[in-house]
Design a protein around this motif. Sequence first.
Motif, PDB file in Angstrom:
ATOM      1  N   ARG A 175       0.834  -1.155  -0.107  1.00 46.69           N
ATOM      2  CA  ARG A 175       0.023   0.009   0.068  1.00 46.69           C
ATOM      3  C   ARG A 175       0.878   1.332   0.089  1.00 46.69           C
ATOM      4  N   ALA A 176       1.931   1.292   0.781  1.00 41.42           N
ATOM      5  CA  ALA A 176       2.698   2.303   0.889  1.00 41.42           C
ATOM      6  C   ALA A 176       3.424   2.749  -0.342  1.00 41.42           C
ATOM      7  N   GLY A 177       3.905   1.558  -1.088  1.00 43.98           N
ATOM      8  CA  GLY A 177       4.474   1.736  -2.578  1.00 43.98           C
ATOM      9  C   GLY A 177       3.431   2.414  -3.659  1.00 43.98           C
ATOM     10  N   GLY A 178       2.297   2.011  -3.328  1.00 43.86           N
ATOM     11  CA  GLY A 178       1.142   2.674  -4.349  1.00 43.86           C
ATOM     12  C   GLY A 178       0.808   4.286  -3.882  1.00 43.86           C
ATOM     13  N   ALA A 179       0.942   4.392  -2.469  1.00 42.73           N
ATOM     14  CA  ALA A 179       0.912   5.756  -2.024  1.00 42.73           C
ATOM     15  C   ALA A 179       1.974   6.573  -2.400  1.00 42.73           C
ATOM     16  N   GLU A 221       9.941  -0.127   7.829  1.00 40.58           N
ATOM     17  CA  GLU A 221       9.733  -0.971   6.775  1.00 40.58           C
ATOM     18  C   GLU A 221       9.661  -0.214   5.608  1.00 40.58           C
ATOM     19  N   ARG A 222      10.207  -0.663   4.625  1.00 41.12           N
ATOM     20  CA  ARG A 222      10.371   0.061   3.308  1.00 41.12           C
ATOM     21  C   ARG A 222       9.160  -0.321   2.474  1.00 41.12           C
ATOM     22  N   TRP A 223       8.571   0.528   1.452  1.00 45.30           N
ATOM     23  CA  TRP A 223       7.714   0.258   0.798  1.00 45.30           C
ATOM     24  C   TRP A 223       8.012  -0.922  -0.328  1.00 45.30           C
ATOM     25  N   LEU A 224       7.051  -1.524  -0.975  1.00 46.80           N
ATOM     26  CA  LEU A 224       7.134  -2.479  -1.975  1.00 46.80           C
ATOM     27  C   LEU A 224       6.499  -2.011  -3.134  1.00 46.80           C
ATOM     28  N   ARG A 225       7.584  -1.666  -4.187  1.00 54.01           N
ATOM     29  CA  ARG A 225       6.964  -1.477  -5.632  1.00 54.01           C
ATOM     30  C   ARG A 225       7.397  -2.970  -6.381  1.00 54.01           C
ATOM     31  N   ALA A 226       6.762  -2.661  -7.579  1.00 55.03           N
ATOM     32  CA  ALA A 226       7.137  -3.857  -8.589  1.00 55.03           C
ATOM     33  C   ALA A 226       6.806  -3.192 -10.080  1.00 55.03           C
ATOM     34  N   ASP A 227       7.743  -3.905 -10.888  1.00 54.10           N
ATOM     35  CA  ASP A 227       7.720  -3.630 -12.473  1.00 54.10           C
ATOM     36  C   ASP A 227       6.468  -3.668 -12.973  1.00 54.10           C
ATOM     37  N   VAL A 228       5.640  -4.945 -12.451  1.00 52.34           N
ATOM     38  CA  VAL A 228       4.367  -5.620 -13.206  1.00 52.34           C
ATOM     39  C   VAL A 228       3.629  -5.929 -11.909  1.00 52.34           C
ATOM     40  N   ALA A 229       2.427  -5.854 -12.049  1.00 53.12           N
ATOM     41  CA  ALA A 229       1.639  -6.436 -11.183  1.00 53.12           C
ATOM     42  C   ALA A 229       0.534  -7.336 -11.865  1.00 53.12           C
ATOM     43  N   ILE A 230       0.127  -8.798 -11.657  1.00 48.45           N
ATOM     44  CA  ILE A 230      -0.530  -9.567 -12.366  1.00 48.45           C
ATOM     45  C   ILE A 230      -1.696  -9.808 -11.568  1.00 48.45           C
ATOM     46  N   ILE A 231      -2.987  -9.705 -11.738  1.00 47.89           N
ATOM     47  CA  ILE A 231      -4.057  -9.735 -10.980  1.00 47.89           C
ATOM     48  C   ILE A 231      -5.492 -10.267 -11.419  1.00 47.89           C
ATOM     49  N   LYS A 232      -6.131 -10.773 -10.707  1.00 45.53           N
ATOM     50  CA  LYS A 232      -7.481 -11.295 -11.124  1.00 45.53           C
ATOM     51  C   LYS A 232      -8.658 -10.529 -10.833  1.00 45.53           C
ATOM     52  N   ALA A 233      -9.588 -10.137 -11.765  1.00 50.87           N
ATOM     53  CA  ALA A 233     -10.800  -9.390 -11.627  1.00 50.87           C
ATOM     54  C   ALA A 233     -12.044 -10.171 -11.938  1.00 50.87           C
ATOM     55  N   GLU A 234     -13.112  -9.806 -11.267  1.00 47.24           N
ATOM     56  CA  GLU A 234     -14.379 -10.353 -11.791  1.00 47.24           C
ATOM     57  C   GLU A 234     -14.883  -9.569 -13.098  1.00 47.24           C
ATOM     58  N   LEU A 235     -15.176  -8.393 -13.106  1.00 49.10           N
ATOM     59  CA  LEU A 235     -15.597  -7.401 -14.201  1.00 49.10           C
ATOM     60  C   LEU A 235     -14.230  -6.410 -14.452  1.00 49.10           C
ATOM     61  N   ALA A 236     -14.479  -6.055 -15.812  1.00 42.55           N
ATOM     62  CA  ALA A 236     -13.488  -4.939 -16.070  1.00 42.55           C
ATOM     63  C   ALA A 236     -14.189  -4.370 -17.169  1.00 42.55           C
ATOM     64  N   ASP A 237     -14.174  -3.001 -17.409  1.00 39.77           N
ATOM     65  CA  ASP A 237     -14.800  -2.314 -18.352  1.00 39.77           C
ATOM     66  C   ASP A 237     -13.313  -1.842 -19.384  1.00 39.77           C
ATOM     67  N   ARG A 238     -13.714  -1.742 -20.645  1.00 38.02           N
ATOM     68  CA  ARG A 238     -12.409  -1.560 -21.522  1.00 38.02           C
ATOM     69  C   ARG A 238     -11.578  -0.515 -21.099  1.00 38.02           C
TER      70      ARG A 238
END
Length: 239
Positions: free
Chosen positions: A115-119, A151-168
């Motif tokens: 969360r800290a990485g995203g914020a 504690e240090r933030w965590l950030r990433a090059d890529v996130a791979i996630i699964k959703a139920e609905l997505a719009d375009r």
Amino acid sequence: MDKSVADRAAAVADIEDGMTIMVGGFGGSGAPIELIHALIDRFRATGSPGKLTIINNNAGNGRIGIAAMIDAGMVAKMICSFPRSADPRAFTEKYLVGDIGLELVPQGTLAERIRAGGAGIPAFYTPTSYGTELAKGKPVAEFDGRMYVQERWLRADVAIIKAELADRQGNLTYRKAARNFSPLMAAAASLTIVQATRIVEPGTIDPEQVITPGLFVNRIVEIADAQQEEALMRAEVAY
């Protein structure tokens, strides 16, 4: 902007050697199995991507998903809370012979670091782990008479996630507990790739129901018949 892509191979085509990848899921709940397996297919065909750092709640189960990535030799390091879960043999085998690294992070701390990485918060303090081996070498400070570990933030090059609905446009909803780490990871990665059970037109999802705004999503692929990790394990599938 239409962020949908034709297939799972195209979705993960530009993931490269040495990247740090956040993978959504709490056990099998919300685990993007099809995108993980698309990465394995590419590795078997080309030898890339390898030497990956994977951030997930656990280190995989059985011979599928993250465990199958570890079996294939794609993963150099795991950052997780539970390296030993229902069937951790893939990680255990590699770890005992020194073929994979481990950074163990308490679950609440893992979520907050993401969360800290995203914020945009580079560090924070928590009492969790103070006085244990997990705090070794980390700065500590006293606040109101209690000791805390930095504690240090965590950030990433890529996130791979699964959703139920997505719009375009990339706005996402999740199914029940599948929400878990995914919204945090989407915000903490430079590139977010989503497999969604269904892709709908913009405006179809009630804005009040959107959990992850399209701002955090780069690429979506529809996987209508997504597999469940636990079902694959019961069937003793080895990918």
